[in-house]
Design a protein around this motif. Structure first.
Motif: not given
Length: 147
Positions: A40-41, A55-56, A64-69, A83-84
């Motif tokens: 998701l964005e 972390a999400v 989940g995790r943050v994959t890109e900023i 990424q969820v």
């Protein structure tokens, strides 16, 4: 006798290398493979201090995790890819916030799940977001009397 000792030492070294590889993956928060989740964005006006790999969480549980900023140059907003976990179902009325664990801890994304919206699918965007609170700006306003 010497060959047995060499075999035991070799096995011990191999076991040590496997342990080091395991710890490197776990402590580095790396994932081998793609993982079973969806992306998701979320768009934020500020993600100050947030890092890839953060972390999400929902209700304090990591989902989940943050994959890109990255930066959207047209709107000057930060776009965060999340990424969820596949078993977590979110709707389009969910709210994503940048939070801090503790007073000076790491930043993470906290999601308040919605309930009445339509389900989000892979590649969708969470539209309701709350940016990070800039503690330094608040302190400087207080110190210099601009509160």
């Amino acid at each position: 006798m010497a060959k047995t000792r060499e075999a035991v030492v070799g096995l011990f070294v191999l076991l040590g290398l496997l342990c080091i590889a395991y710890l490197t993956v776990k402590l580095g928060r790396m994932e081998l493979g793609r993982g079973d989740g969806y992306t998701l964005e979320a768009r934020f006006t500020s993600v100050s201090g947030l890092r890839v790999g953060a972390a999400v969480e929902i209700a304090g549980v990591s989902v989940g995790r943050v994959t890109e900023i990255r930066l959207d140059p047209k709107e000057a907003m930060a776009i965060v890819a999340l990424q969820v976990s596949r078993d977590v179902k979110l709707t389009d009325d969910a709210i994503a916030s940048v939070k801090t664990s503790g007073l000076i801890g790491d930043k993470y994304i906290d999601i308040q799940p919605g309930g009445n919206g339509s389900p989000l699918a892979n590649g969708d965007t969470i539209t309701d977001t709350e940016s990070a609170v800039d503690i330094e700006a608040l302190i400087s306003k207080y110190v210099f009397g601009k509160v």
